[in-house]
Design a protein around this motif. Structure first.
Motif, PDB file in Angstrom:
ATOM      1  N   GLU A  64       0.824  -1.207   0.000  1.00 52.61           N
ATOM      2  CA  GLU A  64       0.000   0.000   0.000  1.00 52.61           C
ATOM      3  C   GLU A  64       0.862   1.263   0.000  1.00 52.61           C
ATOM      4  OE1 GLU A  64      -3.053  -0.064  -0.609  1.00 52.61           O
ATOM      5  OE2 GLU A  64      -3.442  -2.200  -0.294  1.00 52.61           O
ATOM      6  N   ILE A  65       1.967   1.229   0.738  1.00 54.83           N
ATOM      7  CA  ILE A  65       2.879   2.383   0.741  1.00 54.83           C
ATOM      8  C   ILE A  65       3.495   2.560  -0.643  1.00 54.83           C
ATOM      9  CG2 ILE A  65       5.047   3.278   1.694  1.00 54.83           C
ATOM     10  CD1 ILE A  65       4.268   1.750   4.319  1.00 54.83           C
ATOM     11  N   ALA A  66       3.868   1.442  -1.282  1.00 56.46           N
ATOM     12  CA  ALA A  66       4.462   1.505  -2.620  1.00 56.46           C
ATOM     13  C   ALA A  66       3.487   2.083  -3.638  1.00 56.46           C
ATOM     14  CB  ALA A  66       4.907   0.111  -3.054  1.00 56.46           C
ATOM     15  N   ASP A  67       2.209   1.790  -3.469  1.00 53.08           N
ATOM     16  CA  ASP A  67       1.199   2.336  -4.378  1.00 53.08           C
ATOM     17  C   ASP A  67       1.218   3.858  -4.337  1.00 53.08           C
ATOM     18  OD1 ASP A  67      -1.006   2.917  -5.924  1.00 53.08           O
ATOM     19  OD2 ASP A  67      -2.304   1.440  -4.988  1.00 53.08           O
ATOM     20  N   ALA A  68       1.307   4.419  -3.143  1.00 53.54           N
ATOM     21  CA  ALA A  68       1.364   5.881  -3.010  1.00 53.54           C
ATOM     22  C   ALA A  68       2.701   6.439  -3.479  1.00 53.54           C
ATOM     23  CB  ALA A  68       1.108   6.275  -1.560  1.00 53.54           C
ATOM     24  N   ALA A  69       3.778   5.674  -3.253  1.00 50.11           N
ATOM     25  CA  ALA A  69       5.123   6.172  -3.562  1.00 50.11           C
ATOM     26  C   ALA A  69       5.445   6.118  -5.049  1.00 50.11           C
ATOM     27  CB  ALA A  69       6.162   5.356  -2.782  1.00 50.11           C
ATOM     28  N   TRP A  70       4.750   5.288  -5.809  1.00 51.99           N
ATOM     29  CA  TRP A  70       5.118   5.049  -7.209  1.00 51.99           C
ATOM     30  C   TRP A  70       5.277   6.345  -8.019  1.00 51.99           C
ATOM     31  CZ3 TRP A  70       6.022   0.175  -9.455  1.00 51.99           C
ATOM     32  CH2 TRP A  70       6.231   0.187 -10.838  1.00 51.99           C
ATOM     33  N   PRO A  71       4.319   7.288  -7.997  1.00 50.33           N
ATOM     34  CA  PRO A  71       4.505   8.507  -8.803  1.00 50.33           C
ATOM     35  C   PRO A  71       5.512   9.494  -8.208  1.00 50.33           C
ATOM     36  CG  PRO A  71       2.406   8.586  -7.643  1.00 50.33           C
ATOM     37  CD  PRO A  71       2.995   7.250  -7.355  1.00 50.33           C
ATOM     38  N   LEU A  72       5.965   9.217  -6.987  1.00 51.53           N
ATOM     39  CA  LEU A  72       6.912  10.121  -6.322  1.00 51.53           C
ATOM     40  C   LEU A  72       8.342   9.622  -6.418  1.00 51.53           C
ATOM     41  CD1 LEU A  72       4.830  10.559  -3.035  1.00 51.53           C
ATOM     42  CD2 LEU A  72       4.772  12.033  -5.054  1.00 51.53           C
ATOM     43  N   ASP A  73       8.531   8.321  -6.260  1.00 53.05           N
ATOM     44  CA  ASP A  73       9.871   7.716  -6.294  1.00 53.05           C
ATOM     45  C   ASP A  73       9.698   6.264  -6.737  1.00 53.05           C
ATOM     46  OD1 ASP A  73      12.365   6.604  -5.846  1.00 53.05           O
ATOM     47  OD2 ASP A  73      12.701   7.671  -3.960  1.00 53.05           O
ATOM     48  N   GLU A  74       9.656   6.056  -8.045  1.00 52.28           N
ATOM     49  CA  GLU A  74       9.361   4.730  -8.582  1.00 52.28           C
ATOM     50  C   GLU A  74      10.409   3.697  -8.168  1.00 52.28           C
ATOM     51  OE1 GLU A  74       8.940   2.551 -12.911  1.00 52.28           O
ATOM     52  OE2 GLU A  74       8.235   4.628 -12.744  1.00 52.28           O
ATOM     53  N   GLU A  75      11.649   4.086  -8.114  1.00 50.07           N
ATOM     54  CA  GLU A  75      12.708   3.141  -7.740  1.00 50.07           C
ATOM     55  C   GLU A  75      12.484   2.603  -6.326  1.00 50.07           C
ATOM     56  OE1 GLU A  75      17.601   2.915  -7.307  1.00 50.07           O
ATOM     57  OE2 GLU A  75      16.633   4.720  -8.158  1.00 50.07           O
ATOM     58  N   TRP A  76      12.154   3.497  -5.398  1.00 43.39           N
ATOM     59  CA  TRP A  76      11.883   3.060  -4.021  1.00 43.39           C
ATOM     60  C   TRP A  76      10.624   2.190  -3.970  1.00 43.39           C
ATOM     61  CZ3 TRP A  76       8.530   5.660   0.019  1.00 43.39           C
ATOM     62  CH2 TRP A  76       8.685   5.033   1.276  1.00 43.39           C
ATOM     63  N   ALA A  77       9.595   2.573  -4.740  1.00 46.37           N
ATOM     64  CA  ALA A  77       8.357   1.785  -4.775  1.00 46.37           C
ATOM     65  C   ALA A  77       8.643   0.360  -5.258  1.00 46.37           C
ATOM     66  CB  ALA A  77       7.330   2.463  -5.665  1.00 46.37           C
ATOM     67  N   ARG A  78       9.471   0.233  -6.293  1.00 50.82           N
ATOM     68  CA  ARG A  78       9.817  -1.107  -6.800  1.00 50.82           C
ATOM     69  C   ARG A  78      10.553  -1.916  -5.730  1.00 50.82           C
ATOM     70  NH1 ARG A  78      10.688  -1.853 -12.938  1.00 50.82           N
ATOM     71  NH2 ARG A  78       9.445  -0.198 -13.891  1.00 50.82           N
ATOM     72  N   LYS A  79      11.442  -1.258  -5.001  1.00 48.22           N
ATOM     73  CA  LYS A  79      12.184  -1.944  -3.938  1.00 48.22           C
ATOM     74  C   LYS A  79      11.208  -2.464  -2.871  1.00 48.22           C
ATOM     75  CE  LYS A  79      15.879  -1.096  -0.529  1.00 48.22           C
ATOM     76  NZ  LYS A  79      15.069  -1.302   0.699  1.00 48.22           N
ATOM     77  N   LEU A  80      10.258  -1.624  -2.479  1.00 47.05           N
ATOM     78  CA  LEU A  80       9.255  -2.047  -1.491  1.00 47.05           C
ATOM     79  C   LEU A  80       8.459  -3.247  -2.000  1.00 47.05           C
ATOM     80  CD1 LEU A  80       7.828   1.412  -0.318  1.00 47.05           C
ATOM     81  CD2 LEU A  80       9.165  -0.188   1.071  1.00 47.05           C
ATOM     82  N   LEU A  81       8.104  -3.220  -3.276  1.00 47.17           N
ATOM     83  CA  LEU A  81       7.278  -4.290  -3.835  1.00 47.17           C
ATOM     84  C   LEU A  81       8.053  -5.600  -3.951  1.00 47.17           C
ATOM     85  CD1 LEU A  81       5.412  -2.207  -6.549  1.00 47.17           C
ATOM     86  CD2 LEU A  81       4.384  -3.268  -4.534  1.00 47.17           C
ATOM     87  N   ARG A  82       9.328  -5.521  -4.334  1.00 44.62           N
ATOM     88  CA  ARG A  82      10.139  -6.754  -4.384  1.00 44.62           C
ATOM     89  C   ARG A  82      10.240  -7.381  -2.991  1.00 44.62           C
ATOM     90  NH1 ARG A  82      13.409  -3.638  -7.968  1.00 44.62           N
ATOM     91  NH2 ARG A  82      13.289  -4.429 -10.115  1.00 44.62           N
ATOM     92  N   GLU A  83      10.482  -6.530  -1.995  1.00 42.50           N
ATOM     93  CA  GLU A  83      10.571  -7.033  -0.623  1.00 42.50           C
ATOM     94  C   GLU A  83       9.230  -7.621  -0.179  1.00 42.50           C
ATOM     95  OE1 GLU A  83      11.796  -3.714   1.681  1.00 42.50           O
ATOM     96  OE2 GLU A  83      13.878  -3.730   0.954  1.00 42.50           O
TER      97      GLU A  83
END
Length: 576
Positions: A64-83
């Motif tokens: 859920e955090i990655a969903d919000a973060a995607w348009p702000l910092d896609e690289e971090w969002a991808r890292k959250l999703l892989r984890e």
């Protein structure tokens, strides 16, 4: 203190009394500052999620955090999703067992933990699929780690998401990948039927390819692959949806090419059988007689040959027609019902047959013969709920409401009231939907019997405890979602009830079962962020609080992304 400072900064930048006049659009620098502040809020939320002890709970929070973060910092969002995806994987020994299962292996009834894993993994994939190649990357990881069944289910999940969003090309690609992973599982059936409501030709093309895949796969009764694929094909040829039972949406039937291929395939499959096995397949064979006459008459001679060999000794019955089949079914039903009424003994199946046929008056006569107790109450509620839905569909809202008021079980309330409210919304009847029905439904849900329905004798029922499903939370969320487009204030009042119910719920949030509809928080926050944030902060459970706040941030991030796109488009236009 850091959170307070960030919130104050966002407030100053977004409140017109402190930043710029209400009519003045935010500048590029304003948006960048707000994005930076929002990203800091999400990082604080991510730190909070690390305090969740259980892997699945932490995985859902990160998704859920990655969903919000995607348009702000896609690289971090991808890292959250892989984890998060890794956190949904079972222990290594279980992974090895799942990888060892061959394609076409029998289905296993999932445990509660496996259901939770699949739900969270599906959420991770839906967020990851903002970039199709990234979603594909994670599904390939599931194939590598968990085997063909999980890959089939994950591709089907992505396909359904794409079909719902109108991306027919991507949906078709994922459907074919799911079928390739394992054609004997039927996770793609609902997706193909979903696609058929938007593009019948595209759905037909997929069914033809599916039939060709089945031709090349060694189906067997021993692993139930024959039964699974037969059921799946039946749902495609005579389209209906397991996911839309309440919605009564019509799915257009397949075209002539699909019907011809289907008849030919069934003839081939039955033609492989001999002796007793062929006799057992007689009903299946007779089922294609009508479509064969219309779409594949050239196969009549082969059909007649198989039909003759499938007859039991001494069977001289004529081939079925649509008319005599319907008449025979009606006669069997009438005899069964008459025997039950005459004998005074009402069995479960006969009552269910009567209710499913909307034969409510005689169903009630059967129910009246039952001894007082839970079984009688269940069937009374079931009959009232089904008739309420039927009356609402016909526009008799007064009759539907009268029956709904008598309901005592949460399962029945969840069926009847949404149908009635939907009809009110369709009729643009604000008073009916908002001021009356929602309040009644909420009150009845609070005092409802929460036990699930008991199925007819002989039909197994999965054991679902109050740690796995909370009908009150589910019902309140459904009511709020229905009414939100019509009456924001009432939806917010129901949201308050949701918070109270969540804080007393026994749902196992350690298994990522929050019972919350995060979309509701996201949607309402765009209308009244302060009020919705207060509701989110009032949630006592850490995971529930994190996912609710993340939903609010998702709405903020989407709004900022839209503002930025508008500014970029305006700048491009001015340069031209």
């Amino acid at each position: 203190m850091q959170r307070l400072m960030i919130f104050a900064l966002v407030f100053l930048l977004t409140n017109p009394g402190y930043s710029q006049p209400a009519t003045q659009k935010p500048t590029v620098s304003d948006i960048e500052v707000q994005k930076s502040a929002l990203l800091s809020e999400l990082q604080i939320l991510a730190s909070d999620s690390l305090k969740l002890d259980k892997p699945l709970a932490r995985a859902l929070a990160q998704a859920e955090i990655a969903d919000a973060a995607w348009p702000l910092d896609e690289e971090w969002a991808r890292k959250l999703l892989r984890e998060a995806f890794e956190l949904t994987l079972p222990v290594e020994a279980e992974q090895i067992r799942l990888r060892a299962k061959p394609r076409g292996a029998p289905l296993e009834l999932p445990t509660g933990e496996e259901v939770s894993r699949n739900l969270v993994r599906g959420r991770v994939l839906r967020v990851a699929n903002r970039a199709h190649n990234f979603g594909d990357e994670l599904v390939k990881l599931s194939l590598e780690k968990l085997g063909s069944y999980e890959a089939h289910q994950n591709y089907a999940s992505l396909a359904y998401q794409a079909a719902k969003s109108g991306d027919k090309e991507q949906a078709s690609d994922y459907i074919l990948k799911a079928i390739e992973a394992d054609p004997t599982y039927i996770g793609t059936v609902d997706v193909i039927n979903e696609l058929a409501m938007k593009d019948r030709a595209a759905a037909d093309s997929l069914i033809l390819q599916y039939i060709e895949q089945l031709r090349r796969f060694p189906l067997a009764y021993a692993n139930q692959s024959v039964i699974r694929t037969g059921f799946g094909l039946d749902m495609l040829i005579y389209p209906r949806s397991l996911l839309r039972l309440q919605e009564q949406q019509s799915i257009p039937p397949p075209g002539a090419a699909v019907m011809r291929a289907y008849v030919a395939y069934e003839i081939e499959q039955v033609g492989k059988l001999k002796g007793v096995a062929l006799q057992r397949a007689r009903l299946k064979l007779l089922g294609i007689w009508e479509p064969l006459k219309k779409y594949a008459p050239e196969l009549t001679a082969r059909f007649m040959e198989l039909e003759a060999h499938s007859r039991a000794p001494g069977d001289n019955s004529p081939l079925p027609t649509k008319q005599n089949s319907r008449q025979q079914n009606k006669e069997r039903y009438e005899k069964r019902l008459k025997d039950a009424l005459d004998s005074g003994i009402a069995d479960d199946l006969t009552i269910n047959f009567a209710i499913s046929r909307a034969d409510f008056e005689r169903a009630r006569k059967l129910i009246a013969k039952l001894p007082d107790g839970a079984r009688k109450t269940q069937y009374t509620d079931m009959c009232n709920a089904k008739e309420a839905v039927s009356l609402a569909a016909r526009g008799d809202l007064a009759g539907a409401e009268r029956l709904a008021e008598q309901l005592m079980r949460a399962t029945s309330l969840l069926e009847a009231y949404p149908a009635i409210i939907n009809r009110c919304l369709a009729d643009k009847n604000r008073t009916c939907a908002a001021s009356l029905l929602v309040h009644k439904a909420v009150g009845q849900l609070k005092r409802a019997d929460l036990t699930p329905n008991t199925p007819p004798a002989g039909i197994p029922l999965p054991v679902v405890t109050n740690r796995e499903f909370d009908p009150v939370l589910s019902g309140l969320s459904k009511l709020a979602a229905l009414i939100a487009p019509l009456d924001e204030q009432l939806a917010l009042e129901v949201l308050d009830e949701i918070v109270v119910a969540a804080n007393s719920s026994a749902l196992d949030t350690e298994q990522a079962r929050t019972g919350l509809d995060v979309e509701l928080f996201r949607r309402l926050s765009s209308k009244n962020e302060v009020r919705v944030r207060q509701s989110a902060e009032a949630l006592k459970d850490r995971l529930r609080r994190i996912v609710a706040l993340a939903a609010i941030y998702q709405a903020q991030a989407a709004a900022l992304a839209q503002q930025q796109q508008q500014q970029e488009a305006a700048k491009k236009s001015s340069l031209n």
